[in-house]
Enzyme design. Structure first.
Site, PDB file in Angstrom:
ATOM      1  N   ARG A 126       5.869   9.275  -6.775  1.00  0.00           N
ATOM      2  CA  ARG A 126       5.272   7.948  -6.583  1.00  0.00           C
ATOM      3  C   ARG A 126       6.251   6.895  -7.089  1.00  0.00           C
ATOM      4  NH1 ARG A 126       4.293   6.492 -11.718  1.00  0.00           N
ATOM      5  NH2 ARG A 126       3.559   8.034 -13.229  1.00  0.00           N
ATOM      6  N   ASP A 144      12.669   3.015 -10.593  1.00  0.00           N
ATOM      7  CA  ASP A 144      13.118   3.032  -9.197  1.00  0.00           C
ATOM      8  C   ASP A 144      13.926   1.807  -8.800  1.00  0.00           C
ATOM      9  OD1 ASP A 144      11.974   5.507  -8.711  1.00  0.00           O
ATOM     10  OD2 ASP A 144      10.049   4.662  -8.097  1.00  0.00           O
ATOM     11  N   SER A 201       0.824  -1.197   0.000  1.00  0.00           N
ATOM     12  CA  SER A 201       0.000   0.000   0.000  1.00  0.00           C
ATOM     13  C   SER A 201       0.869   1.262   0.000  1.00  0.00           C
ATOM     14  CB  SER A 201      -0.959  -0.029   1.192  1.00  0.00           C
ATOM     15  OG  SER A 201      -1.909   1.002   1.089  1.00  0.00           O
ATOM     16  N   HIS A 231      -8.484  -4.549  -0.840  1.00  0.00           N
ATOM     17  CA  HIS A 231      -7.119  -4.052  -0.653  1.00  0.00           C
ATOM     18  C   HIS A 231      -6.230  -5.136  -0.027  1.00  0.00           C
ATOM     19  CE1 HIS A 231      -4.230  -0.865  -0.689  1.00  0.00           C
ATOM     20  NE2 HIS A 231      -4.192  -0.670   0.617  1.00  0.00           N
ATOM     21  N   ASP A 274       7.691   4.222  -9.684  1.00  0.00           N
ATOM     22  CA  ASP A 274       7.681   4.073 -11.138  1.00  0.00           C
ATOM     23  C   ASP A 274       8.760   3.069 -11.537  1.00  0.00           C
ATOM     24  OD1 ASP A 274       9.936   5.639 -12.958  1.00  0.00           O
ATOM     25  OD2 ASP A 274       9.852   6.357 -10.895  1.00  0.00           O
ATOM     26  N   ASP A 289      -0.461  -3.854  -4.098  1.00  0.00           N
ATOM     27  CA  ASP A 289      -1.573  -2.902  -4.184  1.00  0.00           C
ATOM     28  C   ASP A 289      -1.167  -1.521  -3.681  1.00  0.00           C
ATOM     29  OD1 ASP A 289      -4.145  -2.567  -5.218  1.00  0.00           O
ATOM     30  OD2 ASP A 289      -5.031  -2.528  -3.228  1.00  0.00           O
TER      31      ASP A 289
END
Length: 449
Positions: A196, A201, A158, A252, A198, A182
């Site tokens: 964020r 990374d 998460s 989730h 991507d 997720d």
């Protein structure tokens, strides 16, 4: 008898030795802490095969203080996400055990519960950057002491998925692997790559999506993004708010359960690269020739074996469906049907395979299928389990409009071919005029083989 003071004192040193080997545990908080808010504190808990159930807190600066931390071995970081109630993740012990069953490594649980436990999600998002900075400094220390970035695997769940991305970006994508379970959507959807996770990374980034219409991220974030059941609503999860908290968290959390299933090899879930979930259900994406000889990618921990094929493709979306509960894996078949009705028939097909008392079922109802005279209709059927032998097949045909007059679907030939074992057809060129009578509640026909 009563012991004298002289007799009690010699027992104390033994007691002190015992307490010096106490285990360090994940920070336990509760809803009260989340309501008043917590300040960030990052604790690193080390688990190895030598201390499988007894975590040892690592010093961020003096790595040699914990002799079980062997920098010549691979290191896997496990980074949890938002903890609105403060309770420890219920999957934590399971993932530690399964990782160490897979390999002799260092497992580092990143405990940032002090920070993640806060009903103010926006504040927790700001702490995610600080947590990433903390981990970055620790990994630099690992490097200085001889560790290789390529041997590091970061598993982020998460909000933790984006934390791993922030860390990876600090090392210019040289970390070996990032797995995003997720990844969180709120406050990250629509953000540029630097804000964020991507694909740049890490050397390899794999992602699974199970709640993209609520708490999860919708768009691809890795070299391969798996969309379980389309990436949104998961089988067996509550459909209404009347079900309580499960309505909000079930989809989730399913991502974690699926990943654990891949770790312990409960399921071998094949995924199919495709542009959309609809095309996948239509059976338009079953060809994985570009991945020969390995075949279609396997979801989860072992996807690293497809790294060399996937990285040059930059970003790949892959889809699969699951059962409602463990074991989650389904078995895929091609279903080829030839009919001899004069008029085209439209409807839905449910197929059951029988092996004595064992039965498995597949319903193909995501859209109506058409059956034309002497034309072969190919459908993708995904069964709940894999039967090694099939003795009988039952087929149910349901009309699109139950209020129209009854009619028959006349089947001239049906053939089922296992997608994993293409040399094995359940029915290979079996010709017989099989009438499926479409009633208001459908017809059901069985045939022995």
């Amino acid at each position: 008898r009563e012991l004298t003071l002289f007799e009690i004192v010699p027992l104390l040193p033994a007691l002190q030795v015992h307490t010096s080997h106490e285990c360090d545990v994940f920070t336990y908080l509760d809803l009260y802490h989340a309501i008043i808010g917590t300040s960030l504190y990052v604790k690193l808990l080390l688990y190895t095969r030598a201390n499988l159930t007894c975590g040892q807190e690592l010093s961020h600066h003096n790595l040699s203080a914990q002799p079980q931390f062997n920098l010549t071995k691979p290191t896997t970081f496990v980074v949890h996400g938002y903890r609105p109630t403060g309770a420890p993740p219920n999957w934590l012990n399971n993932i530690i055990e399964q990782l160490l069953a897979r390999g002799d490594m260092n497992v580092l649980v990143v405990d940032w519960n002090r920070g993640a436990a806060n009903i103010n999600y926006l504040k927790v998002v700001t702490y995610s950057r600080d947590t990433a900075d903390n981990l970055t400094a620790f990994i630099r220390n690992m490097q200085e002491n001889g560790a290789s970035l390529s041997s590091i695997h970061m598993i982020g769940l998460s909000l933790g998925a984006h934390i791993t991305g922030f860390v990876g970006a600090k090392f210019n994508g040289k970390i070996g692997r990032i797995t995003a379970v997720d990844p969180a959507g709120p406050q990250f959807n629509g953000k540029p790559p630097e804000d964020r996770l991507d694909p740049t990374d890490a050397q390899f980034v794999d992602v699974v999506h199970t709640d993209m219409d609520a708490f999860g991220f919708r768009k691809p974030l890795g070299h391969i993004d798996f969309y379980a059941n389309g990436g949104a609503d998961q089988p067996g999860c509550p459909l209404t708010i009347l079900s309580g908290s499960g309505y909000f968290k079930c989809d989730h959390q399913r991502s974690v359960l699926l990943y654990l299933g891949s770790l312990n090899r409960t399921c071998n879930i094949r995924a199919f690269p495709c542009t959309s979930y609809t095309d996948f259900l239509d059976g338009l994406c079953m060809d994985c020739d570009q991945f020969k000889p390995a075949g279609c990618p396997v979801f989860g921990y072992d996807i690293i074996e497809w790294k060399d094929s996937l990285v040059p493709l930059q970003q790949t979306k892959a889809f699969f469906t699951t059962n409602k509960q463990t074991p989650y894996c389904k078995t895929s078949y091609w279903v080829d049907i030839v009919t001899w009705n004069h008029d085209t028939r439209w409807g839905y097909i449910t197929i059951k395979l029988h092996n004595g008392s064992e039965v498995t079922e597949a319903t193909i109802n995501h859209k109506a299928s058409s059956f034309k005279k002497y034309s072969e209709t190919r459908l993708l059927a995904q069964f709940e389990k894999d039967l090694q032998k099939v003795h009988k097949i039952s087929i149910k045909f349901s009309r699109v409009n139950a209020f129209k007059p009854k009619y028959k679907l006349r089947v001239l030939r049906i053939r089922l071919t296992h997608l994993e074992r293409k040399d094995r057809s359940v029915f290979r060129h079996i010709f017989f005029p099989l009438k499926l009578l479409s009633k208001a509640r459908s017809g059901l026909v069985g045939r022995n083989v």
